[in-house]
Enzyme design. Structure first.
Site, PDB file in Angstrom:
ATOM      1  N   GLU A 285      -2.444  -0.360  -6.076  1.00  0.00           N
ATOM      2  CA  GLU A 285      -2.388  -1.614  -5.328  1.00  0.00           C
ATOM      3  C   GLU A 285      -2.726  -2.793  -6.231  1.00  0.00           C
ATOM      4  OE1 GLU A 285      -5.149  -0.879  -1.954  1.00  0.00           O
ATOM      5  OE2 GLU A 285      -4.864   1.200  -2.525  1.00  0.00           O
TER       6      GLU A 285
ATOM      7  N   HIS B 102       0.813  -1.212   0.000  1.00  0.00           N
ATOM      8  CA  HIS B 102       0.000   0.000   0.000  1.00  0.00           C
ATOM      9  C   HIS B 102       0.853   1.272   0.000  1.00  0.00           C
ATOM     10  CE1 HIS B 102      -3.409   2.575   0.627  1.00  0.00           C
ATOM     11  NE2 HIS B 102      -4.230   1.555   0.773  1.00  0.00           N
TER      12      HIS B 102
HETATM   13  C1  G6D Z   1      -7.466   1.608   0.024  1.00  0.00           C
HETATM   14  O1  G6D Z   1      -9.383   1.568  -1.418  1.00  0.00           O
HETATM   15  C2  G6D Z   1      -8.932   1.755  -0.085  1.00  0.00           C
HETATM   16  C3  G6D Z   1      -9.382   3.061   0.485  1.00  0.00           C
HETATM   17  O2  G6D Z   1     -10.785   3.143   0.457  1.00  0.00           O
HETATM   18  C4  G6D Z   1      -8.867   3.170   1.898  1.00  0.00           C
HETATM   19  O3  G6D Z   1      -9.334   4.327   2.482  1.00  0.00           O
HETATM   20  C5  G6D Z   1      -7.364   3.120   1.886  1.00  0.00           C
HETATM   21  O4  G6D Z   1      -6.962   1.920   1.310  1.00  0.00           O
HETATM   22  C6  G6D Z   1      -6.773   3.212   3.255  1.00  0.00           C
HETATM   23  O5  G6D Z   1      -6.764   2.163  -0.970  1.00  0.00           O
END
Ligand code: G6D
Length: 331
Positions: free
Chosen positions: A297, A167
């Site tokens: 992601e 992420h």
């Molecule tokens: C991800 O798709 C999700 C988002 O909605 C979230 O808020 C974030 O992670 C923390 O990308």
């Protein structure tokens, strides 16, 4: 390989590990959350970090902060009731990013070489609430030709789910500008419709209309301007990746000379442009605000949990799984 103390959590020391390649590209990760802390490239005016990074561990301690962290067992949102056994919910009745005790909240063991950081963890069902005890390995490799590979490997003793991702949020500006001056290309023509809780319905929407067409390099500022009439005011979308070969990128993000190109064999890519970010997060010299970063992601479509047309995210005993994402950097 260099190490640096980076705070503590629950009395345990958190350590940052840095690898440097022949060109002076530097990769830094934390053992907590098997987190990608920094990716620094050499530029005419010194080193530049391309990731959103908090300057101290405080920025990573909150389980709701996901920047740079390894996400699993299952990335994105699935209904906690979409699997035969109930899954751990942490957002209403949904399981977001592996639930309340996901990979991003764990301390990982580290083995380091000059080119690799190998994070490993045995995770029991009692610990994270998913069925099955799993052995997981997350390997970051920094190559001589400016690639970063993240390999995710898992084994289980009982049927369970495995759909990990990373992420990281990117921002290729040297200063405090947002990603509105970046260009984005996605290998995608469709995206997943979602319910109000952002769990996909299983239906696909065409990207051709309404600011979702990134099939050619597209100005993110102009694209985000078209999103201002939507409730989200930006992108938080699951794009279906078009069929492609291993050498074709799934995404390319550029700003001037700087670029990151992503390669993945999986069929989905979540694009999230930090639409409602406020000052609750500290990214050092980058002021946290909407569009300060973009998360890309790579994953198997979350719909696969209930619909085999969108892939298979099950992990079965005796059938280890391996997923990989590769990033190539231009600077
Ligand atoms: C991800 O798709 C999700 C988002 O909605 C979230 O808020 C974030 O992670 C923390 O990308």
């Amino acid at each position: 390989m260099e190490t640096q103390a980076f705070g503590t959590i629950h009395g345990q020391a958190v350590t940052a590990y840095t690898l440097t390649n022949q060109h002076g590209v530097r990769l830094t990760c934390l053992d907590y959350g098997a987190t990608w802390l920094k990716l620094e490239v050499p530029t005419a005016v010194g080193r530049q970090n391309l990731l959103l990074t908090s300057p101290s561990f405080d920025g990573y301690a909150d389980p709701r902060s996901y920047h740079g962290k390894t996400i699993g067992r299952v990335a994105g949102r699935i209904g906690a009731d979409q699997y035969p056994q109930p899954l751990p919910a942490n957002e209403g009745t949904s399981t977001l990013h592996g639930g309340p005790h996901g990979f991003s909240t764990l301390m990982w063991a580290v083995q380091a070489t000059a080119e690799q950081l190998v994070f490993s963890r045995y995770i029991t069902s009692a610990e994270d609430g998913f069925p099955g005890d799993i052995d997981v390995k997350v390997t970051y490799t920094l190559t001589a030709n400016d690639d970063v590979l993240i390999d995710f490997d898992a084994n289980t003793d009982q049927p369970t789910l495995f759909n990990p991702t990373n992420h990281a949020y990117w921002n290729l500006n040297a200063g405090d500008e947002t990603i509105q001056n970046h260009q984005l290309m996605l290998n995608s023509h469709q995206r997943f419709a979602v319910q109000t809780n952002k769990v996909p319905t299983g239906e696909l929407l065409d990207n051709a209309h309404g600011g979702f067409d990134f099939s050619h390099p597209t100005d993110l500022g102009a694209a985000l301007a078209t999103m201002q009439t939507t409730a989200e005011k930006g992108y938080d979308d699951i794009f279906l990746v078009a069929p492609h070969t291993a050498s074709e990128p799934v995404a390319k993000l550029t700003q001037g000379k700087l670029g990151v190109t992503m390669y993945s064999r999986r069929n989905a890519l979540v694009v999230f442009t930090a639409n409602a970010f406020g000052d609750e997060l500290d990214f050092g010299e980058k002021t946290s605000r909407p569009y300060i970063g973009i998360a890309l992601e790579a994953q198997t479509a979350p719909s696969a949990v209930a619909d085999p047309r969108y892939g298979d995210i099950t992990l079965l005993p005796g059938q280890p799984r391996h997923e990989q994402v590769r990033y190539h950097f231009e600077y």
